[in-house]
Design a protein around this motif. Sequence first.
Motif, PDB file in Angstrom:
ATOM      1  N   LEU A  31       0.854  -1.181   0.000  1.00 29.83           N
ATOM      2  CA  LEU A  31       0.000   0.000   0.000  1.00 29.83           C
ATOM      3  C   LEU A  31       0.893   1.234   0.000  1.00 29.83           C
ATOM      4  O   LEU A  31       1.759   1.379   0.871  1.00 29.83           O
ATOM      5  N   ILE A  32       0.696   2.093  -0.973  1.00 31.97           N
ATOM      6  CA  ILE A  32       1.513   3.300  -1.096  1.00 31.97           C
ATOM      7  C   ILE A  32       0.607   4.511  -0.943  1.00 31.97           C
ATOM      8  O   ILE A  32      -0.252   4.762  -1.789  1.00 31.97           O
ATOM      9  N   LEU A  33       0.781   5.229   0.144  1.00 38.45           N
ATOM     10  CA  LEU A  33       0.032   6.450   0.427  1.00 38.45           C
ATOM     11  C   LEU A  33       0.810   7.615  -0.169  1.00 38.45           C
ATOM     12  O   LEU A  33       2.002   7.753   0.091  1.00 38.45           O
ATOM     13  N   VAL A  34       0.136   8.439  -0.963  1.00 39.46           N
ATOM     14  CA  VAL A  34       0.792   9.584  -1.601  1.00 39.46           C
ATOM     15  C   VAL A  34      -0.010  10.848  -1.309  1.00 39.46           C
ATOM     16  O   VAL A  34      -1.201  10.919  -1.599  1.00 39.46           O
ATOM     17  N   ASN A  35       0.664  11.829  -0.724  1.00 40.32           N
ATOM     18  CA  ASN A  35       0.087  13.162  -0.556  1.00 40.32           C
ATOM     19  C   ASN A  35       0.911  14.092  -1.439  1.00 40.32           C
ATOM     20  O   ASN A  35       2.137  14.097  -1.363  1.00 40.32           O
ATOM     21  N   VAL A  36       0.216  14.843  -2.297  1.00 36.52           N
ATOM     22  CA  VAL A  36       0.909  15.714  -3.245  1.00 36.52           C
ATOM     23  C   VAL A  36       0.801  17.158  -2.778  1.00 36.52           C
ATOM     24  O   VAL A  36      -0.285  17.646  -2.478  1.00 36.52           O
ATOM     25  N   VAL A  37       1.954  17.822  -2.715  1.00 37.57           N
ATOM     26  CA  VAL A  37       2.028  19.236  -2.344  1.00 37.57           C
ATOM     27  C   VAL A  37       2.437  20.021  -3.581  1.00 37.57           C
ATOM     28  O   VAL A  37       3.479  19.750  -4.170  1.00 37.57           O
ATOM     29  N   ARG A  38       1.593  20.955  -3.959  1.00 41.23           N
ATOM     30  CA  ARG A  38       1.922  21.806  -5.103  1.00 41.23           C
ATOM     31  C   ARG A  38       2.741  22.988  -4.620  1.00 41.23           C
ATOM     32  O   ARG A  38       2.318  23.724  -3.732  1.00 41.23           O
ATOM     33  N   ASP A  39       3.910  23.168  -5.215  1.00 46.68           N
ATOM     34  CA  ASP A  39       4.776  24.285  -4.874  1.00 46.68           C
ATOM     35  C   ASP A  39       4.048  25.598  -5.138  1.00 46.68           C
ATOM     36  O   ASP A  39       3.339  25.751  -6.129  1.00 46.68           O
ATOM     37  N   GLY A  40       4.207  26.525  -4.208  1.00 45.27           N
ATOM     38  CA  GLY A  40       3.583  27.822  -4.334  1.00 45.27           C
ATOM     39  C   GLY A  40       2.169  27.884  -3.779  1.00 45.27           C
ATOM     40  O   GLY A  40       1.562  28.936  -3.744  1.00 45.27           O
ATOM     41  N   VAL A  41       1.642  26.732  -3.346  1.00 48.52           N
ATOM     42  CA  VAL A  41       0.280  26.683  -2.799  1.00 48.52           C
ATOM     43  C   VAL A  41       0.319  25.904  -1.483  1.00 48.52           C
ATOM     44  O   VAL A  41      -0.536  25.084  -1.193  1.00 48.52           O
ATOM     45  N   GLU A  42       1.336  26.163  -0.682  1.00 53.61           N
ATOM     46  CA  GLU A  42       1.574  25.376   0.522  1.00 53.61           C
ATOM     47  C   GLU A  42       0.443  25.434   1.546  1.00 53.61           C
ATOM     48  O   GLU A  42       0.291  24.540   2.358  1.00 53.61           O
ATOM     49  N   ASP A  43      -0.386  26.474   1.513  1.00 54.36           N
ATOM     50  CA  ASP A  43      -1.456  26.598   2.500  1.00 54.36           C
ATOM     51  C   ASP A  43      -2.719  25.830   2.103  1.00 54.36           C
ATOM     52  O   ASP A  43      -3.729  25.895   2.797  1.00 54.36           O
ATOM     53  N   ASP A  44      -2.673  25.069   1.036  1.00 54.72           N
ATOM     54  CA  ASP A  44      -3.810  24.261   0.605  1.00 54.72           C
ATOM     55  C   ASP A  44      -4.115  23.216   1.674  1.00 54.72           C
ATOM     56  O   ASP A  44      -3.221  22.474   2.087  1.00 54.72           O
ATOM     57  N   PRO A  45      -5.368  23.127   2.154  1.00 53.27           N
ATOM     58  CA  PRO A  45      -5.702  22.168   3.215  1.00 53.27           C
ATOM     59  C   PRO A  45      -5.585  20.710   2.785  1.00 53.27           C
ATOM     60  O   PRO A  45      -5.593  19.815   3.629  1.00 53.27           O
ATOM     61  N   ARG A  46      -5.422  20.452   1.495  1.00 55.13           N
ATOM     62  CA  ARG A  46      -5.216  19.068   1.029  1.00 55.13           C
ATOM     63  C   ARG A  46      -3.781  18.610   1.245  1.00 55.13           C
ATOM     64  O   ARG A  46      -3.494  17.423   1.136  1.00 55.13           O
ATOM     65  N   HIS A  47      -2.904  19.537   1.558  1.00 51.51           N
ATOM     66  CA  HIS A  47      -1.508  19.183   1.815  1.00 51.51           C
ATOM     67  C   HIS A  47      -1.370  18.730   3.260  1.00 51.51           C
ATOM     68  O   HIS A  47      -1.752  19.449   4.177  1.00 51.51           O
ATOM     69  N   ALA A  48      -0.819  17.561   3.451  1.00 58.09           N
ATOM     70  CA  ALA A  48      -0.633  17.030   4.806  1.00 58.09           C
ATOM     71  C   ALA A  48       0.671  17.558   5.377  1.00 58.09           C
ATOM     72  O   ALA A  48       1.692  17.600   4.694  1.00 58.09           O
ATOM     73  N   ASP A  49       0.629  17.954   6.656  1.00 57.43           N
ATOM     74  CA  ASP A  49       1.876  18.302   7.322  1.00 57.43           C
ATOM     75  C   ASP A  49       2.463  17.028   7.932  1.00 57.43           C
ATOM     76  O   ASP A  49       1.862  15.945   7.853  1.00 57.43           O
ATOM     77  N   GLU A  50       3.640  17.148   8.512  1.00 57.61           N
ATOM     78  CA  GLU A  50       4.335  15.973   9.053  1.00 57.61           C
ATOM     79  C   GLU A  50       3.491  15.237  10.088  1.00 57.61           C
ATOM     80  O   GLU A  50       3.418  14.007  10.100  1.00 57.61           O
ATOM     81  N   GLY A  51       2.817  15.991  10.952  1.00 59.46           N
ATOM     82  CA  GLY A  51       1.972  15.377  11.972  1.00 59.46           C
ATOM     83  C   GLY A  51       0.805  14.606  11.370  1.00 59.46           C
ATOM     84  O   GLY A  51       0.451  13.520  11.844  1.00 59.46           O
ATOM     85  N   GLN A  52       0.202  15.155  10.323  1.00 59.83           N
ATOM     86  CA  GLN A  52      -0.915  14.464   9.666  1.00 59.83           C
ATOM     87  C   GLN A  52      -0.449  13.203   8.949  1.00 59.83           C
ATOM     88  O   GLN A  52      -1.163  12.197   8.934  1.00 59.83           O
TER      89      GLN A  52
END
Length: 127
Positions: A31-52
């Motif tokens: 199982l491969i979990l992937v969270n994608v962070v778009r550069d320049g849009v770091e405050d997007d709530p779909r981006h997981a932080d380290e704790g999440q």
Amino acid sequence: MAVVVGFIPTDVGFAALDAARTEAERRGGPLILVNVVRDGVEDDPRHADEGQLDIAADHLRGAAVRVEVRQERTEDDIADVLLRVVEQERAELLVLGIRRQRELGRHLMGLTVQKLLLSSPSEVLVV
């Protein structure tokens, strides 16, 4: 065969994670979990932080398959990143969570989900 889940840190994302775990265990994983962070849009709530991401990993603790947690950074389209991971891992299944609304069609019009449904070389499970 591998199962890839596009993860966002919401209730819908955790529902997708549960479905992906079940499918990965049924299919023999990983199982491969992937969270994608778009550069320049770091405050997007779909981006997981380290704790999440840690919470998601804890949620998968005890899975009967190998679990890998990734966070991919990109300037590209989120769908392109997920498609690349599916191809690289030769995944059998891509799992996506979508928000619950009365009209499913409204969600299918979202560019990311639409592109993934139409372009994925694997099966797609929408939760």
